[in-house]
Design a protein around this motif. Structure first.
Motif, PDB file in Angstrom:
ATOM      1  N   ASP A   1       1.661  14.191  -9.336  1.00  0.00           N
ATOM      2  CA  ASP A   1       2.378  15.405  -8.936  1.00  0.00           C
ATOM      3  C   ASP A   1       1.630  16.142  -7.817  1.00  0.00           C
ATOM      4  O   ASP A   1       1.368  17.338  -7.901  1.00  0.00           O
ATOM      5  CB  ASP A   1       2.592  16.324 -10.154  1.00  0.00           C
ATOM      6  N   LEU A   2       1.287  15.397  -6.780  1.00  0.00           N
ATOM      7  CA  LEU A   2       0.528  15.964  -5.667  1.00  0.00           C
ATOM      8  C   LEU A   2       1.460  16.525  -4.594  1.00  0.00           C
ATOM      9  O   LEU A   2       2.506  15.941  -4.300  1.00  0.00           O
ATOM     10  CB  LEU A   2      -0.362  14.893  -5.027  1.00  0.00           C
ATOM     11  N   ASP A   3       1.074  17.640  -4.024  1.00  0.00           N
ATOM     12  CA  ASP A   3       1.799  18.245  -2.911  1.00  0.00           C
ATOM     13  C   ASP A   3       0.903  18.098  -1.671  1.00  0.00           C
ATOM     14  O   ASP A   3       0.173  19.018  -1.313  1.00  0.00           O
ATOM     15  CB  ASP A   3       2.117  19.716  -3.203  1.00  0.00           C
TER      16      ASP A   3
ATOM     17  N   ILE B   1       0.836  -1.203   0.000  1.00  0.00           N
ATOM     18  CA  ILE B   1       0.000   0.000   0.000  1.00  0.00           C
ATOM     19  C   ILE B   1       0.870   1.252   0.000  1.00  0.00           C
ATOM     20  O   ILE B   1       0.592   2.215  -0.730  1.00  0.00           O
ATOM     21  CB  ILE B   1      -0.981  -0.020   1.200  1.00  0.00           C
ATOM     22  N   ILE B   2       1.931   1.244   0.784  1.00  0.00           N
ATOM     23  CA  ILE B   2       2.843   2.395   0.836  1.00  0.00           C
ATOM     24  C   ILE B   2       3.466   2.638  -0.528  1.00  0.00           C
ATOM     25  O   ILE B   2       3.509   3.781  -1.007  1.00  0.00           O
ATOM     26  CB  ILE B   2       3.917   2.179   1.923  1.00  0.00           C
ATOM     27  N   ARG B   3       3.947   1.578  -1.187  1.00  0.00           N
ATOM     28  CA  ARG B   3       4.534   1.738  -2.535  1.00  0.00           C
ATOM     29  C   ARG B   3       3.495   2.270  -3.524  1.00  0.00           C
ATOM     30  O   ARG B   3       3.791   3.142  -4.342  1.00  0.00           O
ATOM     31  CB  ARG B   3       5.115   0.411  -3.028  1.00  0.00           C
ATOM     32  N   ALA B   4       2.282   1.752  -3.459  1.00  0.00           N
ATOM     33  CA  ALA B   4       1.225   2.209  -4.367  1.00  0.00           C
ATOM     34  C   ALA B   4       0.891   3.675  -4.106  1.00  0.00           C
ATOM     35  O   ALA B   4       0.696   4.452  -5.046  1.00  0.00           O
ATOM     36  CB  ALA B   4      -0.021   1.345  -4.215  1.00  0.00           C
ATOM     37  N   ALA B   5       0.822   4.068  -2.839  1.00  0.00           N
ATOM     38  CA  ALA B   5       0.526   5.462  -2.499  1.00  0.00           C
ATOM     39  C   ALA B   5       1.639   6.389  -2.985  1.00  0.00           C
ATOM     40  O   ALA B   5       1.366   7.467  -3.538  1.00  0.00           O
ATOM     41  CB  ALA B   5       0.332   5.608  -0.994  1.00  0.00           C
ATOM     42  N   ASP B   6       2.897   5.972  -2.790  1.00  0.00           N
ATOM     43  CA  ASP B   6       4.022   6.770  -3.286  1.00  0.00           C
ATOM     44  C   ASP B   6       3.914   6.961  -4.796  1.00  0.00           C
ATOM     45  O   ASP B   6       4.107   8.062  -5.315  1.00  0.00           O
ATOM     46  CB  ASP B   6       5.356   6.107  -2.938  1.00  0.00           C
TER      47      ASP B   6
END
Length: 121
Positions: A88-90, A76-81
């Motif tokens: 290009d989200l801030d 999930i962390i890899r997918a979210a990254d």
């Protein structure tokens, strides 16, 4: 298995409605990256909530934060990254778990914000 999938969809629909009622904007549902699937990506006040929805029957005695295995967390962390970089989200990213306890056609929703992080081992 089909009943489980239907219950999972009902649970996700309920979680989406609950998040919307709490002021979140739903960005994506069932976002896939590699072997990972993120149930809900929702944004509120500059925070991207990466939400895993779990459905359990009444009597579930586990710890809410442990409802997601370490292997699943890493995926999930890899997918979210990937999602954040690709779009290009801030935003600040937070990993949440919504647990729906199911008994006699009734559901009780629990929301654990920041259930795990990049650094949680």
């Amino acid at each position: 298995m089909k009943v489980q999938q239907e219950l999972g969809k009902i649970g996700e629909d309920m979680a989406v409605e609950w998040l919307r009622n709490k002021g979140y904007s739903i960005m994506e549902r069932n976002f896939r990256f590699g072997k990972a699937e993120i149930d809900i990506l929702a944004e509120k006040e500059g925070i991207l909530a990466v939400v895993e929805v779990k459905m359990r029957r009444r009597g579930y005695l586990g710890v809410l934060a442990d409802a997601v295995s370490l292997k699943q967390r890493n995926r999930i962390i890899r997918a979210a990254d990937h999602y954040v970089l690709a779009n290009d989200l801030d935003v600040e990213v937070r990993f949440d778990v919504i647990l729906l306890l199911h008994e006699n056609q009734k559901f009780n929703l629990e929301h654990l914000k920041a259930a795990f992080s990049h650094y949680h081992q």
